[in-house]
Write a protein that holds these residues in place. Structure first.
Motif, PDB file in Angstrom:
ATOM      1  N   SER A  56       0.757  -1.299  -0.019  1.00 28.33           N
ATOM      2  CA  SER A  56      -0.143  -0.075   0.157  1.00 28.33           C
ATOM      3  C   SER A  56       0.817   1.181   0.031  1.00 28.33           C
ATOM      4  CB  SER A  56      -0.848   0.133   1.181  1.00 28.33           C
ATOM      5  OG  SER A  56      -0.110   0.086   2.517  1.00 28.33           O
ATOM      6  N   LEU A  62     -12.137   8.680  -4.813  1.00 25.45           N
ATOM      7  CA  LEU A  62     -11.257   8.066  -4.474  1.00 25.45           C
ATOM      8  C   LEU A  62     -10.229   7.395  -5.748  1.00 25.45           C
ATOM      9  CD1 LEU A  62     -12.393   5.948  -1.292  1.00 25.45           C
ATOM     10  CD2 LEU A  62     -10.929   8.026  -1.341  1.00 25.45           C
ATOM     11  N   ARG A  89      -6.172   8.831  -6.795  1.00 27.56           N
ATOM     12  CA  ARG A  89      -4.916   8.019  -7.123  1.00 27.56           C
ATOM     13  C   ARG A  89      -4.217   8.490  -8.344  1.00 27.56           C
ATOM     14  NH1 ARG A  89      -2.475   3.745  -4.396  1.00 27.56           N
ATOM     15  NH2 ARG A  89      -0.813   2.820  -5.742  1.00 27.56           N
ATOM     16  N   TYR A 129     -13.529   3.429   4.304  1.00 31.01           N
ATOM     17  CA  TYR A 129     -13.086   4.615   3.371  1.00 31.01           C
ATOM     18  C   TYR A 129     -12.261   3.971   2.726  1.00 31.01           C
ATOM     19  CZ  TYR A 129     -11.652   9.194   1.787  1.00 31.01           C
ATOM     20  OH  TYR A 129     -11.312  10.308   1.408  1.00 31.01           O
ATOM     21  N   ASP A 130     -11.074   2.983   3.604  1.00 35.00           N
ATOM     22  CA  ASP A 130     -10.096   2.252   3.118  1.00 35.00           C
ATOM     23  C   ASP A 130     -10.267   1.185   2.015  1.00 35.00           C
ATOM     24  OD1 ASP A 130      -8.327   3.725   4.608  1.00 35.00           O
ATOM     25  OD2 ASP A 130      -8.193   2.207   6.053  1.00 35.00           O
ATOM     26  N   ALA A 155     -11.423   2.535  -1.338  1.00 34.73           N
ATOM     27  CA  ALA A 155     -10.435   2.671  -2.155  1.00 34.73           C
ATOM     28  C   ALA A 155      -9.786   1.634  -2.868  1.00 34.73           C
ATOM     29  CB  ALA A 155      -9.250   3.551  -1.437  1.00 34.73           C
ATOM     30  N   ASN A 212      -5.837   2.414  -2.502  1.00 32.53           N
ATOM     31  CA  ASN A 212      -5.698   3.037  -1.374  1.00 32.53           C
ATOM     32  C   ASN A 212      -4.182   3.633  -1.026  1.00 32.53           C
ATOM     33  OD1 ASN A 212      -6.757   4.020   1.228  1.00 32.53           O
ATOM     34  ND2 ASN A 212      -6.151   2.226   2.222  1.00 32.53           N
ATOM     35  N   THR A 239      -3.298   2.354   5.021  1.00 36.36           N
ATOM     36  CA  THR A 239      -4.393   2.222   5.815  1.00 36.36           C
ATOM     37  C   THR A 239      -4.628   3.181   6.857  1.00 36.36           C
ATOM     38  OG1 THR A 239      -5.712   0.133   6.934  1.00 36.36           O
ATOM     39  CG2 THR A 239      -3.301   0.410   7.298  1.00 36.36           C
ATOM     40  N   SER A 240      -5.825   3.325   7.545  1.00 42.52           N
ATOM     41  CA  SER A 240      -6.072   4.026   8.722  1.00 42.52           C
ATOM     42  C   SER A 240      -5.772   3.132   9.822  1.00 42.52           C
ATOM     43  CB  SER A 240      -7.507   4.405   8.773  1.00 42.52           C
ATOM     44  OG  SER A 240      -8.454   3.272   8.698  1.00 42.52           O
ATOM     45  N   TYR A 269      -6.284   8.760   9.454  1.00 44.86           N
ATOM     46  CA  TYR A 269      -6.563   8.156   7.967  1.00 44.86           C
ATOM     47  C   TYR A 269      -5.796   8.970   6.803  1.00 44.86           C
ATOM     48  CZ  TYR A 269      -9.708  12.033   6.994  1.00 44.86           C
ATOM     49  OH  TYR A 269     -10.195  13.565   6.421  1.00 44.86           O
ATOM     50  N   ASP A 290      -5.294  11.086   3.214  1.00 43.15           N
ATOM     51  CA  ASP A 290      -5.897  11.778   2.177  1.00 43.15           C
ATOM     52  C   ASP A 290      -4.622  12.415   1.372  1.00 43.15           C
ATOM     53  OD1 ASP A 290      -8.505  11.349   1.080  1.00 43.15           O
ATOM     54  OD2 ASP A 290      -9.479  12.282   2.496  1.00 43.15           O
TER      55      ASP A 290
END
Length: 753
Positions: free
Chosen positions: A34, A147, A151, A186-187, A190, A194, A197-198, A224, A226
């Motif tokens: 990730s 989302l 990216r 939310y993760d 994505a 993503n 990860t949060s 998290y 963004d």
């Protein structure tokens, strides 16, 4: 026992163990993979890229004039009106498909909404909350699309954008599973796109990462990820990328009339150069209206009976010193006193705090209302440690941006404001794109050009390729490029990092325009302000390579200094104007005009210095004095200097001292006055001349922390007076602004997160 062993080692059990092992291994692999996909670096990135000089503005204007000559080969496929994020994105998309594209902007590229955004590249955790709580599929779809675009955004402009961890402080135990579930969803949305990860942080770790946070009642936090970017620099990268792919662009060029054929279809427009007043016709197969909050003006030009479809919403932001937040982590408060969201983000060496949403009148350069600034400051006080004094005087810059919320033409109220974008084709063939947000600019552009190809009957060379097109400055850039800049030019690390992160591989071109400092270190890097990493060569680059035509273009959209510090921008103007005068041949009168225009712009950015007595000569003298402190400055009142003595005119501080002594009593061996006497004392001073009222005095006493005290010493009174002078210099809110203090739901606004 044997039976239990058979159960444990049965084929079903072994299959379950294997599935669990694969799941854990797969999850671990995805977790390790990730994060942003940084492009591989090479030795070639140590060297400057191939030189490229864009066509001049005069050459672009010549192409625009030639299109009206009647020759088919000179006609444009598309004329785009508007040089913000949407218009620039459309230009890149159309140009990379092989279409002949022209773009005009009546002011400067990114001069409106696109330079006054939240600086976030985000899907919108608040929209996700709305989607789940109200089972709103449209909100869910909006988050999913954003989302995906997030990216792509970070991949096509890697030097201008980066991921940013954002902390959600938790003060109630029941919020832990609620926030955790929301961020994990939310993760998951994505997916493979993503960032990181949060995760949860304990109370101790939270305070270690964000020591300014209020510790009382703190349970922990959830972090998290963004994205964040430099919005105006991103806009310029889009414009210059379009130019490199063949687009013809011109700022300070306004559409004054739309031309139609006998059947009522639009075939071009009349343009006016706002720098010279010259007018001419341009011919195009189709016209795209991408003017954001001003879309209705073009639609009305097309059809006088047009019904407005845009409701402007005002978003106010302030810039605070960097010590208000960690350098690498932002914070979001989803539960403010009135339900709005407020964020707290590090950006370009400062700290941005904001977001407010209220209906607003349509203005070219809206001013932030003092009530909104005070609301933001009050909310900040609630979640920062009580030993941090949040002062109005710490606001270095403040601005208001208009967000183009789309109103359903058939709606009777603002309840039908939509958060997503709208593509509308008028009977005349005018194609309008309005709404949306920075994160989804590319998808909006793709849909717009797809529609234009159908409506205008165009024949592009290829389909949309903008998911792969890297913006100008990206190809030769790497995260370590700033080291090569230091090694070759002897730059300060802060300056090298700034150039790398804002120009990409074009930083080499910027430095080719820089002069030596004449010092042992740094060898190169003449700053226009000692506190910020902006160089004189950036001004030259802005003029020669980015179509900067005024001083406001430079401080507002190219260097971003006005967004970081309005007063520093004013102090830097003499040097900026000197450089631009040498580049553009300005007369002395024109230089003074530029100062006044830039000063007026800075007043919409929170500048509180009156401009009546400001001249280039006075500012140049101030720069010389700053370089060599005078003996008079050394004898200044030390205690007052800590509280904004620069705001006091000669004799004003003595008047405050005299008024204080007239009411003072000796308390604990020091002269003091009663706090309740402060309003009367201040009311008798000529310093304010009726510019402040009792509410302003009460606000400042609370802001400085002296409201609860019975006694006030002289140095504390000076602090109160200095804060009041700053409040007095802020223009009062208009009656119209007060009537518009209605909240717009975050999920329908342009800045919710």
């Amino acid at each position: 026992m044997l039976r239990r062993a058979r159960v444990l080692y049965s084929s079903k059990a072994l299959g379950a163990y294997a599935a669990a092992a694969v799941t854990v291994a797969g999850g671990g692999y995805l977790w390790l993979k990730s994060g942003p996909a940084y492009p591989p670096t090479t030795k070639e990135q140590r060297r400057p890229p191939s030189p490229w000089l864009p066509p001049t503005r005069e050459e672009n204007l010549h192409k625009l004039r030639a299109s009206g000559s009647g020759r088919p080969e000179d006609e444009f496929d598309i004329l785009v009106i508007g040089g913000g994020a949407t218009g620039a994105g459309v230009a890149v998309d159309a140009a990379t498909r092989g279409l002949k594209i022209a773009l005009v902007e009546r002011d400067d590229f990114s001069s409106g909404t696109s330079s006054k955004s939240t600086k976030l590249v985000h899907g919108g955790v608040r929209y996700l909350q709305k989607a789940v709580m109200e089972l709103d599929y449209e909100q869910y779809k909006l988050v999913k699309e954003a989302l995906h675009e997030r990216r792509i955004f970070l991949q096509t402009a890697p030097y201008l954008s980066h991921m940013l961890p954002i902390m959600l402080p938790i003060y109630k135990y029941w919020q832990v599973p609620y926030y955790w579930a929301g961020c994990k969803m939310y993760d998951m949305l994505a997916g493979k796109e993503n960032m990181e990860t949060s995760y949860l942080m304990s109370r101790g770790k939270t305070l270690e990462m964000f020591p300014m946070l209020k510790s009382e009642g703190l349970v922990g936090s959830l972090v998290y990820y963004d994205g964040q970017h430099n919005d105006s620099r991103m806009n310029m990268a889009l414009i210059m990328t379009a130019v490199k792919h063949g687009a013809t662009v011109a700022n300070k060029v306004e559409v004054t009339q739309l031309h139609k054929d006998a059947s009522g279809k639009i075939i071009g427009a009349c343009l006016r150069d706002n720098m010279t007043g010259n007018e001419w016709d341009v011919k195009a197969k189709g016209v795209i209206n991408a003017t954001g909050p001003f879309a209705d003006a073009i639609l009305t030009m097309d059809n006088i009976a047009h019904r407005p479809i845009v409701q402007p919403s005002s978003g106010v932001h302030i810039t605070l010193p960097s010590y208000y937040s960690p350098r690498q982590m932002g914070m979001l408060d989803p539960s403010t006193s009135d339900g709005r969201v407020i964020f707290f983000l590090p950006w370009e060496g400062g700290t941005i705090a904001g977001t407010t949403d209220a209906p607003a009148p349509l203005e070219t350069d809206p001013k932030p209302q003092e009530e909104e600034i005070r609301w933001i400051l009050n909310e900040i006080r609630h979640y920062l440690s009580p030993d941090i004094k949040v002062r109005r005087g710490d606001v270095l810059s403040a601005w208001s941006g208009l967000r183009p919320l789309v109103l359903n033409p058939n709606a009777s109220s603002t309840e039908n404001l939509v958060r997503s974008h709208l593509i509308h084709v008028s009977p005349s063939g005018l194609l309008t794109i309005v709404g949306g947000k920075w994160t989804t600019y590319r998808e909006m552009a793709q849909e717009t050009v797809d529609e234009a190809v159908k409506v205008f009957g165009l024949k592009p060379r290829s389909g949309c390729v903008t998911e792969q097109v890297r913006l100008l400055g990206s190809d030769g850039w790497s995260r370590n490029m700033f080291v090569s800049l230091i090694q070759k030019y002897g730059l300060e690390p802060e300056v090298a990092k700034h150039l790398s992160d804002n120009y990409g591989d074009r930083a080499w071109t910027v430095l080719s325009l820089e002069n030596p400092t004449g010092q042992n270190w740094p060898v190169y890097g003449n700053r226009i302000d000692p506190s910020y990493p902006f160089l004189e060569s950036e001004v030259r680059y802005a003029v020669r390579h980015e179509y900067a035509l005024t001083a406001t273009d430079v401080i507002g959209r190219r260097l971003r200094l006005s967004f970081l510090n309005a007063q520093a921008s004013l102090d830097a103007l003499p040097r900026i104007i000197d450089i631009m005068a040498a580049e553009l041949g300005w007369s002395a009168a024109r230089q003074e005009e530029e100062l006044q225009r830039a000063g007026a712009y800075l007043q919409t950015m929170g500048l509180q210095t009156p401009l009546a007595s400001v001249t280039l000569a006075s500012l140049r003298q101030k720069r010389r004095d700053a370089a060599k402190p005078s003996a008079k400055a050394a004898r200044a009142d030390v205690r007052a200097a800590a509280y904004g003595a620069q705001l006091f005119a000669p004799g004003e501080l003595d008047a405050v001292r005299q008024a204080f002594r007239g009411r003072a009593m000796v308390v604990d061996r020091e002269e003091r006055i009663e706090t309740r006497d402060v309003p009367a004392l201040l009311g008798a001073l000529d310093v304010f001349a009726g510019a402040v009222g009792p509410k302003d005095v009460e606000y400042v006493l609370e802001e400085t922390g002296y409201k609860a005290q019975r006694w006030i010493a002289f140095d504390e009174l000076v602090e109160v007076v200095a804060e009041l002078k700053e409040v007095a210099l802020v223009p009062p809110a208009t009656d119209l602004a007060r009537t518009l203090q209605m909240r717009i739901p975050v999920e329908k606004s342009g800045g919710g997160v």
